[in-house]
Design a protein around this motif. Structure first.
Motif, mmCIF file in Angstrom:
data_model
loop_
_atom_site.group_PDB
_atom_site.id
_atom_site.type_symbol
_atom_site.label_atom_id
_atom_site.label_comp_id
_atom_site.label_asym_id
_atom_site.label_seq_id
_atom_site.Cartn_x
_atom_site.Cartn_y
_atom_site.Cartn_z
ATOM 1 N N ALA A 1 -6.141 16.520 7.462
ATOM 2 C CA ALA A 1 -5.898 17.732 7.656
ATOM 3 C C ALA A 1 -4.966 18.281 6.616
ATOM 4 O O ALA A 1 -5.066 19.323 6.285
ATOM 5 C CB ALA A 1 -5.427 17.975 9.330
ATOM 6 N N LEU B 1 -5.598 20.903 3.681
ATOM 7 C CA LEU B 1 -4.577 22.195 3.529
ATOM 8 C C LEU B 1 -4.349 22.160 1.910
ATOM 9 O O LEU B 1 -4.138 23.202 1.483
ATOM 10 C CB LEU B 1 -3.544 22.348 4.382
ATOM 11 C CG LEU B 1 -3.898 22.519 5.943
ATOM 12 C CD1 LEU B 1 -2.563 22.181 6.775
ATOM 13 C CD2 LEU B 1 -4.395 23.835 6.051
ATOM 14 N N ALA C 1 -5.061 25.080 -0.634
ATOM 15 C CA ALA C 1 -3.979 26.049 -1.171
ATOM 16 C C ALA C 1 -4.225 25.954 -2.750
ATOM 17 O O ALA C 1 -4.071 27.019 -3.293
ATOM 18 C CB ALA C 1 -2.695 25.478 -0.763
#
Length: 176
Positions: A151, A155, A159
């Motif tokens: 996870a 992320l 980004a």
């Protein structure tokens, strides 16, 4: 970490002592009765509930007061009573316990100010003290699971991709 655990344990011990002290005081008021009796909590708000207990009474007992109806207490059990809503705040009322024709008395105080809790919390032998916060370690004490790692990576990639996409769009917009 051990100091925090020791402090927490000490505070829980003091809290348990404070919660049982009113019960112990009520039992002492029994004086020369052949049976024991308790009112828990010993201070309650108007409309609050109290637990009434009798020990060493072979038959059922009764408890009565000016601020609640007479309660029958079966042998070996406890009873509950609801304090009248119109009980005078800050007043001390007498509670009478009768077992086999013998009467013992103790006091019940009506709280002077509004309280949020009217019953003493129950503490069981299986209660576990909180471990406390792992402050100052930055989360480095716990292990990282595969799901957490995946996870976090997703992320970071999202980004970075969003940053690159936005930067390229702005660069394309300047060229036209």
């Amino acid at each position: 970490m051990r100091a925090i655990r020791a402090t927490t344990t000490a505070l829980l011990g003091v809290a348990a002592l404070a919660l049982t002290a009113p019960t112990a005081v009520a039992a002492v008021h029994g004086g020369s009765t052949p049976f024991g009796f308790t009112v828990t909590p010993s201070t309650v708000a108007p409309g609050g509930r109290v637990t009434l207990g009798v020990t060493n009474c072979a038959s059922s007992a009764t408890a009565s007061s000016a601020v609640f109806d007479t309660v029958n207490i079966p042998s070996g059990r406890t009873g509950t009573a609801t304090v009248d809503w119109d009980a005078k705040r800050g007043a001390v009322y007498q509670v009478s316990f009768t077992c086999n024709g013998t009467t013992g008395r103790t006091n019940l105080t009506v709280a002077a100010a509004a309280t949020t809790a009217t019953r003493a919390p129950t503490v069981s032998a299986t209660s576990v003290a909180p471990a406390g916060v792992r402050g100052g370690l930055g989360g480095s004490m716990g292990g990282v699971g595969t799901g957490e790692l995946a996870a976090g990576t997703a992320l970071v990639v999202a980004a970075a991709a969003g940053t690159v996409w936005t930067a390229r769009r702005r660069a394309e917009g300047r060229g036209h």
